[in-house]
Design an enzyme around this catalytic site. Structure first.
Site, mmCIF file in Angstrom:
data_model
loop_
_atom_site.group_PDB
_atom_site.id
_atom_site.type_symbol
_atom_site.label_atom_id
_atom_site.label_comp_id
_atom_site.label_asym_id
_atom_site.label_seq_id
_atom_site.Cartn_x
_atom_site.Cartn_y
_atom_site.Cartn_z
ATOM 1 N N CYS A 9 -8.251 9.917 -3.619
ATOM 2 C CA CYS A 9 -8.148 8.709 -2.540
ATOM 3 C C CYS A 9 -8.375 7.282 -3.336
ATOM 4 O O CYS A 9 -7.361 6.375 -3.115
ATOM 5 C CB CYS A 9 -9.360 8.726 -1.410
ATOM 6 N N GLU A 18 2.911 9.524 -0.347
ATOM 7 C CA GLU A 18 2.287 8.384 -0.980
ATOM 8 C C GLU A 18 2.646 8.206 -2.376
ATOM 9 O O GLU A 18 3.150 7.034 -2.577
ATOM 10 C CB GLU A 18 0.803 8.742 -0.949
ATOM 11 N N GLU A 23 -1.510 -5.649 18.907
ATOM 12 C CA GLU A 23 -1.595 -5.808 20.440
ATOM 13 C C GLU A 23 -0.654 -4.894 21.336
ATOM 14 O O GLU A 23 -0.723 -4.674 22.433
ATOM 15 C CB GLU A 23 -1.258 -7.299 21.037
ATOM 16 N N TYR A 46 1.499 14.624 2.339
ATOM 17 C CA TYR A 46 0.782 13.259 2.587
ATOM 18 C C TYR A 46 0.937 12.623 1.045
ATOM 19 O O TYR A 46 1.079 11.686 0.762
ATOM 20 C CB TYR A 46 -0.443 12.801 3.158
ATOM 21 N N LYS A 71 -5.729 6.300 -6.015
ATOM 22 C CA LYS A 71 -4.278 6.444 -5.258
ATOM 23 C C LYS A 71 -4.292 5.071 -4.329
ATOM 24 O O LYS A 71 -3.235 4.449 -4.579
ATOM 25 C CB LYS A 71 -4.276 7.697 -4.274
ATOM 26 N N HIS A 115 -3.351 -11.821 20.491
ATOM 27 C CA HIS A 115 -2.161 -12.415 20.270
ATOM 28 C C HIS A 115 -2.030 -13.220 19.225
ATOM 29 O O HIS A 115 -3.220 -14.277 19.319
ATOM 30 C CB HIS A 115 -1.544 -13.038 21.333
ATOM 31 N N CYS A 117 -11.968 12.602 -5.012
ATOM 32 C CA CYS A 117 -11.657 11.283 -4.062
ATOM 33 C C CYS A 117 -11.930 9.989 -5.190
ATOM 34 O O CYS A 117 -11.149 9.157 -5.354
ATOM 35 C CB CYS A 117 -12.902 11.249 -3.096
#
Ligand code: FAD
Length: 462
Positions: free
Chosen positions: A48, A184, A443, A180, A51, A438, A43
């Site tokens: 992670c 990525e 939303e 993934y 990356k 908003h 990681c």
């Protein structure tokens, strides 16, 4: 006094190993931990964290273009790969240092060595001319990238590990894989101005994700200039005078400067002495564990990617916590793998929690789907074509939201919040009672009132 040198010896100081070592050492137990490379594991060192820095770096090219649409004059930007890599490595070294000092503060003893089992209570520290004994042993050695070694020319390809240290930014890259990590890196290199081709043998990217997410992302990647080739296998990689040529089984020849294979990862179990201790593997090659992460040997445990259950950093950490509770605090418990949120840091990114529509249909038969696709105001303002996808999957009997899926800016951040609601088992009615905030992209996730009917079904009904 115990007959062993340590109460716990941990092999591997990555996400899972460091957390377990610290928690157990803080109970006053004597803990040793061996790390053959750098503290922090995949990681922090080659996963992670670096990356994500690369994703941040590459996303600026998109933001520069957006800024122009908002009236800024942006001089021709240029990117210095070497400067970035140096800065990234400085930060990674800092983080690795924090992990090491946290181990020391907790009272765990770190040994910089490769460790392998000699028997169920003995570990050899390779190159140190030393063996140590422990009452309990925790294996947390993670995984390694996998490449098809029988593919002619594969020796010219690199994996994600080398991608973090390329001596220079290539002009062209071919990325093999549809998971993934492949997606990525495609976003990273395309954003940095590299001509990027993504080749995957399956019918669409991100196998296992919701089909609408997969289709939407593939379209968005193409809009960002990534060439996506699906349903194709590699026949060989040729080295020519001008670069590398991937010859695909449909005859297409793709030339690039770097070929990156991101075709999966495997548990890192080679030469660990597992057989000497009697630790068994699953048919797929992961360390076999029970619900409490205990291996087939009573005093040996395994957590994280080496068990190949759910290969994510927070999961390895939670498995470590459960291990410490179970093995050292007399509180047997296990991690709950249901509704774990996941992200793909593609550009645009993906955030998911819960079931895909297909999974929910398999489980419940009938499901209700709420789906919206829209242009976010930030990019609509500049005439951009980027679209956000939001999808909710609802189990109609209980009205529970069993899946939430977002593709678009900040999707991972939104999904981390949505995961609280999905994990808590809220109903669609409760979900809808939340007032919108908003103006935000987010939303839209609380304003989906109409059930989604796929256009082909609508036509059939007309
Ligand atoms: P690791 O973190 O891999 O740690 C294992 C450690 O053991 C390593 O330091 C290794 O050097 C050491 N070791 C191995 N064998 C020995 C031995 N015999 N003796 C001594 N030391 C040994 N997860 C996410 O949650 N989010 C992400 O965005 C994400 N992105 C990723 C991107 C990439 C490119 C990759 C490769 C992975 C990514 N992951 C991500 C997955 C995540 O990194 C892993 O799930 C996590 O690191 C697993 O932790 P672990 O403790 O099982 O193993």
């Amino acid at each position: 006094m115990s007959q062993y040198d340590y109460d716990l010896f941990v092999i591997g100081a990555g996400s899972g190993g460091v957390r377990a070592s610290r928690l157990v050492a803080m109970t006053g137990a004597r803990v040793g931990v061996a790390e053959e490379h750098r503290v922090g594991g995949t990681c922090v060192i080659r996963g992670c964290v670096p990356k994500k820095f690369m994703v941040y770096a590459s996303d600026f090219s998109h933001q520069f273009k957006t800024a122009q649409g908002y009236g800024w004059t942006v001089p021709e930007p240029s990117f210095d790969w070497k400067q970035f890599i140096t800065a990234k490595d400085v930060e990674i070294a800092r983080l690795s240092g924090i992990y090491a000092s946290n181990l020391a503060k907790a009272g765990a003893e770190l040994v910089h060595a490769r460790a392998k089992l000699v028997d169920a209570h003995t570990v050899e520290l390779v190159g140190k001319n030393r063996t140590v004994t422990a009452d309990k042993i925790l294996i947390a050695v993670g995984g390694r990238p996998w490449m098809p070694q029988d593919l002619p020319g594969i020796e010219h390809a690199i994996t994600s590990e080398e991608a973090f240290h390329l001596p220079e930014l290539p002009k062209r890259i071919l990325i093999a894989g549809g998971g993934y990590i492949a997606v990525e890196f495609a976003g990273i290199f395309a954003g940095l101005g590299v001509e990027t081709t993504l080749v995957y043998r399956g019918p669409n990217l991100l196998r296992g994700f919701d089909d609408d997410v997969r289709a939407h992302l593939a379209e968005e990647l193409k809009k960002r200039g990534i060439r996506v080739i699906l349903g194709t296998q590699h026949e060989r990689i040729e080295k020519t005078e001008t670069g590398l040529v991937n010859v695909l089984d449909d005859g297409i020849r793709c030339e690039s400067d770097v070929v990156l294979f991101a075709t999966g990862r495997r548990p890192y179990v080679g030469d660990l002495g597992l057989d000497k201790a009697g630790v068994e593997l699953t048919p797929e090659g992961a360390i076999k564990v029970d619900e409490l992460s205990r291996t087939t040997v009573e005093n040996i445990w395994a957590i994280g990617d080496v068990t190949d259950r759910m290969n994510l950093t927070p999961v390895a950490i939670r498995e470590a916590v459960a291990f410490a509770e179970t093995a050292f605090k007399n509180n047997p418990c296990h991690f709950d793998y249901v509704d774990v949120p996941t992200a793909v840091f593609s550009q645009p990114p993906v955030g998911v929690v819960g079931l895909s529509e297909a999974e929910a249909r398999r489980l419940y038969g009938k499901v209700d789907v709420y789906l919206t696709r829209f242009r976010p105001m930030k990019y609509a303002f500049i005439g951009g074509d980027e679209r956000v996808l939001m999808k909710l999957v609802v189990e109609p009997q209980s009205d529970r939201v069993v899946g939430a899926h977002i593709v678009g800016p900040d999707a991972p951040e939104m999904i981390q919040m949505a995961a609280i609601a999905v994990k808590a088992g809220v109903t669609k009615r409760q979900w809808d009672s939340t007032c919108a905030l908003h103006p935000t992209v987010a939303e839209e996730i609380v304003t989906m009132r109409e059930k989604f009917v796929p256009p082909d079904l609508l036509q059939a009904a007309e």
